[in-house]
Write a protein that holds these residues in place. Structure first.
Motif, PDB file in Angstrom:
ATOM      1  N   ALA A   1      43.912  34.473  47.481  1.00 23.89           N
ATOM      2  CA  ALA A   1      42.825  34.839  46.572  1.00 23.89           C
ATOM      3  C   ALA A   1      42.403  36.292  46.730  1.00 23.89           C
ATOM      4  O   ALA A   1      41.569  36.759  45.956  1.00 23.89           O
ATOM      5  CB  ALA A   1      41.625  33.930  46.825  1.00 23.89           C
ATOM      6  N   ALA A   2      42.941  36.976  47.716  1.00 17.59           N
ATOM      7  CA  ALA A   2      42.661  38.412  47.873  1.00 17.59           C
ATOM      8  C   ALA A   2      43.968  39.167  47.669  1.00 17.59           C
ATOM      9  O   ALA A   2      44.924  38.938  48.403  1.00 17.59           O
ATOM     10  CB  ALA A   2      42.095  38.704  49.258  1.00 17.59           C
ATOM     11  N   GLN A   3      43.999  40.016  46.674  1.00 11.30           N
ATOM     12  CA  GLN A   3      45.187  40.851  46.489  1.00 11.30           C
ATOM     13  C   GLN A   3      44.892  42.243  47.052  1.00 11.30           C
ATOM     14  O   GLN A   3      45.112  42.490  48.226  1.00 11.30           O
ATOM     15  CB  GLN A   3      45.608  40.886  45.024  1.00 11.30           C
ATOM     16  N   CYS A   4      44.344  43.141  46.225  1.00 11.68           N
ATOM     17  CA  CYS A   4      44.031  44.456  46.803  1.00 11.68           C
ATOM     18  C   CYS A   4      42.879  44.343  47.790  1.00 11.68           C
ATOM     19  O   CYS A   4      42.781  45.103  48.737  1.00 11.68           O
ATOM     20  CB  CYS A   4      43.713  45.467  45.714  1.00 11.68           C
ATOM     21  N   GLY A   5      41.965  43.405  47.544  1.00 15.21           N
ATOM     22  CA  GLY A   5      40.894  43.138  48.490  1.00 15.21           C
ATOM     23  C   GLY A   5      39.607  43.910  48.271  1.00 15.21           C
ATOM     24  O   GLY A   5      38.635  43.700  48.981  1.00 15.21           O
ATOM     25  N   ILE A   6      39.566  44.783  47.274  1.00 18.82           N
ATOM     26  CA  ILE A   6      38.352  45.594  47.114  1.00 18.82           C
ATOM     27  C   ILE A   6      37.200  44.742  46.591  1.00 18.82           C
ATOM     28  O   ILE A   6      36.036  44.980  46.921  1.00 18.82           O
ATOM     29  CB  ILE A   6      38.612  46.813  46.188  1.00 18.82           C
ATOM     30  N   CYS A   7      37.502  43.738  45.784  1.00 25.00           N
ATOM     31  CA  CYS A   7      36.434  42.860  45.279  1.00 25.00           C
ATOM     32  C   CYS A   7      36.106  41.753  46.256  1.00 25.00           C
ATOM     33  O   CYS A   7      35.113  41.048  46.091  1.00 25.00           O
ATOM     34  CB  CYS A   7      36.840  42.227  43.940  1.00 25.00           C
ATOM     35  N   THR A   8      36.993  41.560  47.231  1.00 25.21           N
ATOM     36  CA  THR A   8      36.934  40.340  48.035  1.00 25.21           C
ATOM     37  C   THR A   8      35.627  40.174  48.811  1.00 25.21           C
ATOM     38  O   THR A   8      35.053  39.067  48.812  1.00 25.21           O
ATOM     39  CB  THR A   8      38.158  40.279  48.972  1.00 25.21           C
ATOM     40  N   PRO A   9      35.103  41.214  49.481  1.00 25.42           N
ATOM     41  CA  PRO A   9      33.823  41.001  50.173  1.00 25.42           C
ATOM     42  C   PRO A   9      32.713  40.536  49.223  1.00 25.42           C
ATOM     43  O   PRO A   9      31.964  39.594  49.541  1.00 25.42           O
ATOM     44  CB  PRO A   9      33.522  42.376  50.764  1.00 25.42           C
TER      45      PRO A   9
ATOM     46  N   LEU B   1      33.616  41.131  39.403  1.00 22.24           N
ATOM     47  CA  LEU B   1      34.863  41.354  38.670  1.00 22.24           C
ATOM     48  C   LEU B   1      36.025  41.480  39.642  1.00 22.24           C
ATOM     49  O   LEU B   1      35.905  42.128  40.677  1.00 22.24           O
ATOM     50  CB  LEU B   1      34.777  42.633  37.836  1.00 22.24           C
ATOM     51  N   CYS B   2      37.133  40.873  39.269  1.00 21.33           N
ATOM     52  CA  CYS B   2      38.382  41.061  39.996  1.00 21.33           C
ATOM     53  C   CYS B   2      39.437  41.487  38.984  1.00 21.33           C
ATOM     54  O   CYS B   2      39.618  40.819  37.973  1.00 21.33           O
ATOM     55  CB  CYS B   2      38.812  39.773  40.699  1.00 21.33           C
ATOM     56  N   ARG B   3      40.098  42.583  39.247  1.00 22.91           N
ATOM     57  CA  ARG B   3      41.106  43.091  38.308  1.00 22.91           C
ATOM     58  C   ARG B   3      42.511  42.633  38.684  1.00 22.91           C
ATOM     59  O   ARG B   3      43.440  42.867  37.927  1.00 22.91           O
ATOM     60  CB  ARG B   3      41.032  44.619  38.300  1.00 22.91           C
ATOM     61  N   CYS B   4      42.648  42.006  39.869  1.00 21.96           N
ATOM     62  CA  CYS B   4      43.997  41.698  40.368  1.00 21.96           C
ATOM     63  C   CYS B   4      44.421  40.255  40.177  1.00 21.96           C
ATOM     64  O   CYS B   4      45.580  39.999  39.855  1.00 21.96           O
ATOM     65  CB  CYS B   4      44.086  41.992  41.861  1.00 21.96           C
ATOM     66  N   THR B   5      43.534  39.310  40.430  1.00 25.66           N
ATOM     67  CA  THR B   5      43.994  37.943  40.715  1.00 25.66           C
ATOM     68  C   THR B   5      44.014  37.009  39.522  1.00 25.66           C
ATOM     69  O   THR B   5      44.636  35.956  39.592  1.00 25.66           O
ATOM     70  CB  THR B   5      43.087  37.279  41.765  1.00 25.66           C
ATOM     71  N   GLY B   6      43.304  37.354  38.454  1.00 24.91           N
ATOM     72  CA  GLY B   6      43.177  36.398  37.356  1.00 24.91           C
ATOM     73  C   GLY B   6      42.247  35.243  37.688  1.00 24.91           C
ATOM     74  O   GLY B   6      42.127  34.295  36.916  1.00 24.91           O
TER      75      GLY B   6
ATOM     76  N   ALA C   1      40.507  49.672  37.809  1.00 32.28           N
ATOM     77  CA  ALA C   1      40.615  49.246  39.205  1.00 32.28           C
ATOM     78  C   ALA C   1      39.205  49.262  39.786  1.00 32.28           C
ATOM     79  O   ALA C   1      38.417  50.181  39.520  1.00 32.28           O
ATOM     80  CB  ALA C   1      41.529  50.193  39.974  1.00 32.28           C
ATOM     81  N   ILE C   2      38.881  48.262  40.571  1.00 32.35           N
ATOM     82  CA  ILE C   2      37.505  48.172  41.064  1.00 32.35           C
ATOM     83  C   ILE C   2      37.213  49.305  42.053  1.00 32.35           C
ATOM     84  O   ILE C   2      36.079  49.714  42.231  1.00 32.35           O
ATOM     85  CB  ILE C   2      37.242  46.781  41.684  1.00 32.35           C
ATOM     86  N   GLU C   3      38.238  49.840  42.687  1.00 36.82           N
ATOM     87  CA  GLU C   3      38.044  50.998  43.558  1.00 36.82           C
ATOM     88  C   GLU C   3      38.263  52.288  42.759  1.00 36.82           C
ATOM     89  O   GLU C   3      39.378  52.570  42.320  1.00 36.82           O
ATOM     90  CB  GLU C   3      39.058  50.987  44.710  1.00 36.82           C
TER      91      GLU C   3
HETATM   92 FE1  FES Z   1      41.825  43.487  43.678  1.00 43.70          FE
HETATM   93 FE2  FES Z   1      40.049  41.503  43.224  1.00 43.70          FE
HETATM   94  S1  FES Z   1      41.720  41.487  44.609  1.00 43.70           S
HETATM   95  S2  FES Z   1      40.029  43.540  42.455  1.00 43.70           S
END
Ligand code: FES
Length: 956
Positions: free
Chosen positions: A118-126, A155-160, A376-378
């Motif tokens: 459930a965490a891809q890039c991880g920026i939204c994860t926290p 918002l998460c841009r990676c995981t759908g 991208a969230i970052e």
């Molecule tokens: Fe990349 Fe959610 S895992 S924005």
């Protein structure tokens, strides 16, 4: 004005002297060092900074710290079962196994996020985890609606979002995560659902992103940007201005750039200045920069700067830029045409000629798409420092080696005097393939002699980062009575904005893919990349292919209707197969699994269409205003760069202690490249992936593995990783004088090799000479792998071998359209993708889910308007509430040239989604939307234009 404010953070009392109006997010990060709380927009739109305040989730960027006085604040650092997580890992946490942290240290939610992917890039994860924590506190077993409500602010841009929802459900006791993961993790590492090698840092918030480091004694640099899309300008007396602003250390103008004030992707296309030279070509272009204390830079009003503007009439779009008499924006692009692309094969006129032997049906379509923002969230971020005669740049990037070379040009020094240290990348999607903060932080640090940092604000990122190319496409196709395509004609104009960026790549890739994944004997496909006074359009997940797919799939639907052939069947009959000749004249080798994808979808397609037909009959009987439809889209995608060398080199070292390290220049932008490369290399060496350490991206410690783009890392760098592992294994077998079948066991200071039935042979590593590098790495043995895909240049007709292999896929979408409101809801996507071999099925599924979410955004909601779109509240991306159910079908048609048969899936996953959704809208309503996004007003207009417009339904 400051005041002492006392509150509790993760159960510990804190007392800080701050301006009471400062954002809680800034106080947590800057004053308390809790950088697990991320900042994506500072406007309450993205939710990355979500924390719990007295139990309730809040966006910490919207909370003045005074509001936290006496309150209980919970952040990601307080979620795990261990304390002091922020101090556990240093800067390199993102690219190494996380040392002392173990899965058992994690909270159930974190474990579920890690194991389910459930965490891809991880920026939204926290932020997502804190929102989930809040949701579970209120709803221990949340319903889907409660989940969507609880997580809807992040918002998460990676995981759908699907795996996020699964993870929260699992953590709430809904499923046994560990059992599910263990069941598929047995056996070799390739093919196993291993959690991300860098995943623990992402679910604990300790992974360092571009904005998370704040060097001591550092300064900041901030660009001053043009408010005009096209203008000339002069800059007045800056010294006087600086003298009036203590803390402002210096200005940078174009003349201060030490080397070449031009950068760009192609050696022949370096047209973008770090700082504009008297003329700006898009709104948001940097004209000068302020270097100084961050707090000072924040309060300087750009309007006070002595800049005189002379606005000019901008070239707002393709039509204006190509109109007779339009001024040329660049000398190298007469008529504002940056570059053209062309592919021609067969007799196009004969293929379209109607007659006894001619086609039974022809179809034509015009498609218009708009600018899209990566979102991208970052945002872009990083910092630089001068180290003697070298420059070190720590930055969020998709392309460390390209960055190194570009920064060296800007500074006027040799590339080996620049070191790029990639941070974790909080979403890229192509947007971080261009330079962001690089030029200014590097120049400022080089000239000032102190570390200099920059973090783009969201509006700054929106204004200055590259976009997806808007396209104007005209296409037509013809087919015989059996539905076999006889000819395909395509022309696409792409708005490449003010500077070249990746415009040439789009213009060259699109003609190869324009006819879709079909065998067509006669093709004429042409493209142009046109300069305008819009932001530069660059790389964005697919390089123009998603726009082209909207056209070719609309044509396939139209031909199917005319010929009375099932749309899936029509695609199946024309599908490129092993042995097919593509439009560029390439004979496909073994792996071409589109027919298999369509075969897998066929029963679902039939069932879903029957279900929708029954549902519509019921809705009509009840006089309801909604109708459902089912659509299909198919795709292909060449893996790697088009017709050019794009090699990767990866190394694998064994040190005296018996530890194995993979040195990989391929950066993980959330897609899972690091995990996949470790799995491949570990299998090639013959050791468990868990024993392999990873150094990623640092240009002083790795070799060039190219860019994380073009879906190339699994195939190209994967091959290099396999070869590196095999090379190291060969060296060990030779040293031990054992055969190929020997098992390898890593020990403390030794390696044991055992042939089947034979005695173990130990290699004493301490006895071997060590090679040490200036960057601090050391090994006794080093395996090296190099791979460059076998391609050829294309001739003037686009004939040749542009890619060594292609990914294929098809998706079916089920939508519901409200005929009164024009809104579209995507209920379900079934996605079948030929990935060659799924090295890590969890990561592959994650890429497919994320691609679908971005394809949904492209189809229905996303639109960047130059000069107007400034933040994530005026650029809508899908939320968890928009996420459809997704069924993923992995087709494994092994690619002989791929590592263990693998190809790639990062971009392919997005390509068929919008065509499938638009086809489903057409099936539901009879209206074909060709101007994207299909917003409610456009859907309603299309409905009103239908010749057999249905009478308005009544809303109950
Ligand atoms: Fe990349 Fe959610 S895992 S924005």
């Amino acid at each position: 004005m400051t005041a002492w404010i006392a509150f509790s953070v993760n159960g510990r009392a804190v007392d800080v002297e701050v301006n009471p109006m400062r954002r809680l997010a800034d106080v947590l990060r800057d004053d308390l060092g809790l950088t697990g709380t991320k900042i994506g927009c500072n406007a309450g739109d993205c939710g990355a900074c979500t924390v719990r305040l007295n139990g309730r989730q809040v966006c910490a960027c919207l909370v003045p710290v005074a509001q936290a006085a006496g309150a209980d604040v919970r952040t990601i650092e307080g979620l795990a079962a261990v304390e002091g997580l922020a101090a556990v890992e240093g800067h390199e946490g993102h690219d190494r196994h996380e040392g002392p942290l173990e899965v058992t240290d994690l909270a159930a939610l974190q474990r579920a996020f890690l194991e389910i992917g459930a965490a891809q890039c991880g920026i939204c994860t926290p932020g997502m985890l804190m929102a989930a924590d809040d949701t579970l506190a209120r709803h221990p077993r949340p319903t889907p609606a409660e989940l969507a409500d609880g997580l809807g602010g992040v918002l998460c841009r990676c995981t759908g979002y699907r795996k996020i929802a699964e993870a929260v459900a699992a953590a709430s006791g809904g499923a046994s995560v560990a059992a599910e993961t263990a069941a598929v993790a047995v056996g070799a590492d390739v093919g196993a659902r291993l959690p991300k090698v860098d995943g623990i840092g992402r679910v604990t918030g300790v992974t360092q992103f571009g904005a998370d480091e704040r060097p001591s004694d550092g300064l900041a640099v901030r660009a001053v940007r043009s408010p005009h899309a096209r203008a000339r300008f002069t800059i007045g007396d800056l010294d006087q201005f600086r003298a009036a602003h203590p803390g402002l250390v210096r200005f940078l103008v174009a003349a201060d750039i030490p080397g070449q004030n031009r950068y760009g992707i192609y050696p022949t296309g370096k047209d973008q200045p770090v700082l504009a030279e008297g003329e700006v070509r898009h709104r948001g272009e940097a004209v000068c920069a302020l270097v100084g204390e961050e707090a000072i830079l924040e309060v300087i009003d750009d309007a006070e700067l002595p800049i005189a503007w002379q606005p000019l009439e901008p070239l707002a779009d393709i039509e204006t830029a190509t109109a007779p008499g339009a001024p040329d924006l660049h000398d190298h692009a007469p008529g504002n045409v940056l570059v053209t692309g062309r592919l021609a094969r067969g007799d196009i006129e004969a293929g379209f000629a109607l007659g006894p032997d001619g086609p039974a049906a022809t179809a034509a379509v015009e498609v218009e798409t708009t600018f899209l923002e990566h979102a991208a969230i970052e945002p872009e971020a990083g910092w630089a420092r001068r180290v003697g005669d070298r420059l070190e740049l720590t930055v969020s990037t998709q392309a460390p080696y390209m960055d190194r070379d570009e920064v060296a040009l800007i500074l006027g020094i040799a590339p080996d005097r620049v070191r790029i240290v990639p941070t974790a990348c909080g979403g890229g999607f192509g947007g971080k393939l261009d330079l962001g903060v690089h030029g200014l932080v590097a120049t400022a640090a080089w000239l000032v002699g102190r570390p200099v940092r920059a973090v783009w604000t969201r509006p700054e990122s929106m204004a200055a980062s590259p976009k997806r190319h808007p396209a104007r496409i005209r296409a037509s196709a013809a087919a015989d009575a059996e539905g076999r395509l006889t000819a395909f004609r395509f022309h696409g104009d792409f708005d490449t904005g003010a500077y070249a960026s990746w415009g040439p790549t789009v213009a060259n890739r699109v003609p190869v893919h324009a006819m879709g994944p079909y065998a067509v004997p006669a093709v004429l496909a042409t493209t142009r990349a046109i300069h305008t006074n819009n932001p530069p359009a660059g790389a964005f997940r697919g390089f123009g292919v998603p726009q082209a797919a909207i056209a070719h799939e609309a044509l396939m639907d139209d031909l199917a209707t005319q010929l009375g052939i099932d749309p899936l069947e029509l695609r199946h009959r024309n599908a490129l197969r092993s042995g097919s000749v593509t439009a560029s004249g390439q004979v496909l080798r073994a792996s071409a699994g589109l027919a298999a994808c369509l075969d897998a979808l066929r029963p679902r397609w039939a069932r879903l269409r029957a279900e929708v037909e029954a549902w519509n009959a019921g809705a009509a009987g009840r006089d309801e205003p909604s109708r459902r439809g089912v659509g299909i889209g198919a795709m292909w995608y060449g893996i790697g760069n088009t017709s050019m060398t794009n090699p990767s080199t990866i190394e694998m070292g064994l040190d005296r202690g018996g530890a194995v390290t993979l040195y990989s220049g391929a950066v993980d932008i959330g897609q899972g490249a690091s995990t996949v490369l470790v799995q491949i290399a570990a299998d090639a060496l013959g050791v468990p992936a868990a024993t392999v350490r990873l150094v990623s991206g640092d240009t002083d410690r790795t070799r060039d593995a190219g860019k994380s783009s073009a879906s190339r890392q699994t195939f190209v760098s994967g091959n290099a990783a396999r070869l590196a592992g095999e090379d190291l294994r060969r060296q060990l077998l030779r040293l031990a004088e054992v055969g190929d079948e020997a098992a390898i066991e890593l020990g403390d200071g030794r390696v044991r090799l055992t042939e089947p039935g034979g005695p173990p042979v130990d290699i004493d590593l301490v006895e071997l000479p060590t090679t040490a590098t200036a960057a601090g790495d050391a090994w006794v043995l080093l395996g090296r792998g190099f791979y460059d895909p076998a391609t050829t240049p294309l001739d003037a007709d686009g004939q040749g071998v542009p890619y060594e292999t292609y990914a294929f896929g098809a998706q079916v979408a089920v939508v519901e359209v409200d005929l009164e409101l024009g809104t579209t809801r995507v209920h379900r996507i079934v996605a079948a993708h030929d990935v060659g071999r799924a090295i890590n099925p969890t990561q592959v599924e994650g890429q497919i889910h994320g691609g679908i979410a971005q394809g949904l955004g492209l189809a229905l909601m996303e639109a960047y308007v130059p000069g107007r779109t400034e933040n994530l509240h005026d650029y809508l991306i899908p939320t968890i509430g928009d996420a459809p159910e997704i069924e993923t079908i992995l087709i494994e048609d092994p690619e002989p040239a791929g590592p263990y048969g693998a190809k790639g899936v990062g971009e392919p996953a997005l390509v068929p989604t919008a065509p499938a959704i638009l086809g489903a809208i057409h099936a539901a309503t009879g209206a074909r939307i060709t101007r994207l996004p299909a917003t409610p007003d456009r859907v309603l207009a299309a409905l009103r234009a239908l010749p057999d417009r249905r009478p308005p339904a009544r809303r109950r």
